[in-house]
Design a protein around this motif. Structure first.
Motif, mmCIF file in Angstrom:
data_model
loop_
_atom_site.group_PDB
_atom_site.id
_atom_site.type_symbol
_atom_site.label_atom_id
_atom_site.label_comp_id
_atom_site.label_asym_id
_atom_site.label_seq_id
_atom_site.Cartn_x
_atom_site.Cartn_y
_atom_site.Cartn_z
ATOM 1 N N ASP A 191 31.189 28.884 31.194
ATOM 2 C CA ASP A 191 30.073 29.350 32.022
ATOM 3 C C ASP A 191 29.131 28.219 32.409
ATOM 4 O O ASP A 191 28.711 28.110 33.570
ATOM 5 C CB ASP A 191 29.299 30.459 31.293
ATOM 6 C CG ASP A 191 30.128 31.713 31.108
ATOM 7 O OD1 ASP A 191 30.938 32.012 32.002
ATOM 8 O OD2 ASP A 191 29.976 32.389 30.079
ATOM 9 N N ASN B 162 35.060 41.249 40.652
ATOM 10 C CA ASN B 162 34.038 40.235 40.341
ATOM 11 C C ASN B 162 33.284 39.865 41.610
ATOM 12 O O ASN B 162 33.823 39.954 42.713
ATOM 13 C CB ASN B 162 34.671 38.988 39.713
ATOM 14 C CG ASN B 162 35.623 38.272 40.649
ATOM 15 O OD1 ASN B 162 36.480 38.888 41.273
ATOM 16 N ND2 ASN B 162 35.480 36.971 40.756
ATOM 17 N N ALA C 47 26.821 40.212 31.581
ATOM 18 C CA ALA C 47 27.812 39.768 30.599
ATOM 19 C C ALA C 47 29.200 40.291 30.923
ATOM 20 O O ALA C 47 30.198 39.559 30.806
ATOM 21 C CB ALA C 47 27.380 40.223 29.199
ATOM 22 N N GLY C 48 29.298 41.556 31.353
ATOM 23 C CA GLY C 48 30.603 42.123 31.693
ATOM 24 C C GLY C 48 31.229 41.434 32.878
ATOM 25 O O GLY C 48 32.442 41.168 32.910
ATOM 26 N N ARG D 91 30.660 38.342 33.851
ATOM 27 C CA ARG D 91 31.081 36.996 33.449
ATOM 28 C C ARG D 91 32.441 37.042 32.765
ATOM 29 O O ARG D 91 33.283 36.171 32.989
ATOM 30 C CB ARG D 91 30.036 36.369 32.513
ATOM 31 C CG ARG D 91 28.748 36.003 33.204
ATOM 32 C CD ARG D 91 27.960 34.977 32.397
ATOM 33 N NE ARG D 91 27.543 35.466 31.096
ATOM 34 C CZ ARG D 91 26.436 36.163 30.873
ATOM 35 N NH1 ARG D 91 25.631 36.467 31.891
ATOM 36 N NH2 ARG D 91 26.104 36.555 29.656
ATOM 37 N N ALA D 92 32.641 38.063 31.942
ATOM 38 C CA ALA D 92 33.929 38.191 31.250
ATOM 39 C C ALA D 92 35.059 38.446 32.242
ATOM 40 O O ALA D 92 36.149 37.867 32.128
ATOM 41 C CB ALA D 92 33.852 39.319 30.224
ATOM 42 N N ARG D 93 34.800 39.305 33.249
ATOM 43 C CA ARG D 93 35.834 39.588 34.258
ATOM 44 C C ARG D 93 36.120 38.359 35.117
ATOM 45 O O ARG D 93 37.275 38.071 35.445
ATOM 46 C CB ARG D 93 35.396 40.765 35.138
ATOM 47 C CG ARG D 93 35.309 42.085 34.408
ATOM 48 C CD ARG D 93 35.300 43.262 35.371
ATOM 49 N NE ARG D 93 34.193 43.197 36.315
ATOM 50 C CZ ARG D 93 32.981 43.671 36.082
ATOM 51 N NH1 ARG D 93 32.706 44.209 34.887
ATOM 52 N NH2 ARG D 93 32.032 43.611 36.981
ATOM 53 N N LYS E 170 35.862 35.285 34.271
ATOM 54 C CA LYS E 170 36.631 34.326 33.476
ATOM 55 C C LYS E 170 38.119 34.666 33.512
ATOM 56 O O LYS E 170 38.972 33.776 33.631
ATOM 57 C CB LYS E 170 36.115 34.334 32.036
ATOM 58 C CG LYS E 170 36.662 33.211 31.177
ATOM 59 C CD LYS E 170 35.963 33.196 29.834
ATOM 60 C CE LYS E 170 36.487 32.092 28.954
ATOM 61 N NZ LYS E 170 35.800 32.071 27.634
ATOM 62 N N GLU F 34 46.620 40.187 32.274
ATOM 63 C CA GLU F 34 45.167 40.359 32.241
ATOM 64 C C GLU F 34 44.659 40.966 33.546
ATOM 65 O O GLU F 34 43.749 41.806 33.546
ATOM 66 C CB GLU F 34 44.478 39.013 31.984
ATOM 67 C CG GLU F 34 44.718 38.441 30.594
ATOM 68 C CD GLU F 34 44.160 39.341 29.505
ATOM 69 O OE1 GLU F 34 43.062 39.905 29.699
ATOM 70 O OE2 GLU F 34 44.827 39.498 28.456
#
Length: 375
Positions: free
Chosen positions: A85, A272, A279-280, A282-284, A286, A303
């Motif tokens: 990040d 995205n 936070a969710g 950012r995870a997606r 990634k 994934e």
């Protein structure tokens, strides 16, 4: 902001609560047998440490980590810390330190010199007033001298914006307007009454504006000379293909800027987008950006299937562009995924041949749309 819970656990919200508490406890503070200066220091420490502790506790209680990347970003500015990040941010020029040209441009328009004069005048007045207050105990004198807290507020706000602008170049969008507001205080009789007793205020303002207009008019002319309209033919072709060749409920993934255009212009679901303060998301993101890593195609595909992605918009430029050493997407992934370092980036392989895990359904000079093959 659609009920953004991050605001509830922000430093700002915690600071307001602590300040409210200090005001409510003011009678108790006044009973402490210490000097007034010591009392101010005690209240300041109470505010500082109380804000940090309350922010930490509320984040833990509500389980909110949306702004966790901000702390990591600031840490990376002073130390060698880096992760996926923070590298996405710091590798972009707008999130780097303020460029040297900015203070020079402020100086050429005389904005910076005028603000410095105003700031020095405010600091001088604050020191003078505090010294007088500490020396005198008359209530009416104290109230009169401390009756202009807005000057202190704006001076502190200027320091905060300056720090943010230096650390993150993009945030000068807060600094520049506030500097203009501060520069207007050159007209203040409260600060420059001693000067206006000798020179007419209108003459001072006219002289300052005339000097500023020399470079200011040149800046305006430069902007007026920009003629034309934005054009991005490859993206227009992509959007048209999506609108007429895919189902309305087809789910897309890809680079955040491109996904914003797909959502806005083609009205397709996306996984995205550029709101990175979540936070969710950012995870997606990634997971989506693992297409530019050195992971195996099968692993990345699985994934994407979990995210229910139907189409992936691959941009070769994201695989090869490098704003500075260590800032290409494969290099960023080497920090996050050192186990696969040294392998050929997946995006390079898919540009040549997308099979067997993906099927190329559209391609132009910039974009390549891959359909995710599901078993």
């Amino acid at each position: 902001m659609f009920g953004n819970s991050m605001l509830l656990t922000s430093y700002y919200a915690s600071s307001l609560v602590i300040i409210w508490g200090i005001l409510a406890m003011k009678p108790h503070f006044l009973k402490i047998n210490v000097s007034e200066l010591s009392l101010w220091v005690i209240q300041g420490c109470f505010w500082l440490f109380g804000t940090v502790i309350l922010k930490y506790l509320t984040s833990k209680i509500f389980g909110i980590a949306d702004d966790a990347h901000i702390g990591n970003l600031l840490t990376s500015k002073f130390f060698s810390y880096k992760d996926f990040d923070t590298l996405l941010y710091t590798c972009a020029a707008e999130f780097d330190f303020m460029e040297k040209e900015t203070p020079l441009r402020y100086t050429k328009t005389l904005l910076l010199p005028v603000v410095l004069v105003v700031f020095i005048a405010i600091v001088g007045k604050i020191i003078s007033d505090i010294w007088s207050v500490l020396a005198k105990q008359q209530t009416h004198v104290r109230k009169h001298q401390l009756d202009h807290g807005e000057l202190v507020y704006h001076a502190l706000q200027l320091l905060a914006y300056t720090a943010l602008g230096i650390l993150i170049m993009r945030l000068k969008l807060f600094l520049t307007p506030h500097m203009c507001v501060m520069a207007s205080l050159i007209c203040s009789r409260q600060l420059f009454g001693w000067l206006f007793c000798k020179v007419h205020p209108g003459a001072v303002v006219f002289a300052v504006l005339a000097a500023m207009s020399i470079q200011g008019s040149a800046n305006l002319q430069t902007q007026w000379d920009i003629v034309g309209e934005f054009s991005n033919l490859p993206q227009e072709e992509l959007i048209e293909w999506i609108k007429y060749s895919t189902k309305p409920d087809a789910v897309f993934a890809g680079a955040m800027p491109t996904m914003a255009s797909v959502k806005l212009s083609a009205l397709r679901p996306i996984v995205n987008h550029p709101h990175y303060e979540d936070a969710g998301l950012r995870a997606r993101t990634k997971i989506v950006y693992s297409m530019y890593s050195r992971k195996a195609a099968e692993e990345v595909k699985q994934e994407l299937i979990k995210l229910k992605v139907n189409y992936y918009i691959l941009e070769e430029s994201w695989c090869i562009r490098r704003s500075k050493p260590g800032c290409s997407m494969p290099e960023i992934w080497d920090v996050e995924d050192p186990a696969n370092a040294g392998k050929t980036p997946l995006c390079n392989l898919l540009v040549k041949d997308s099979k067997p895990h993906f099927t190329t359904v559209f391609q132009n000079s910039v974009y390549k749309v891959l359909e995710v093959i599901k078993e």
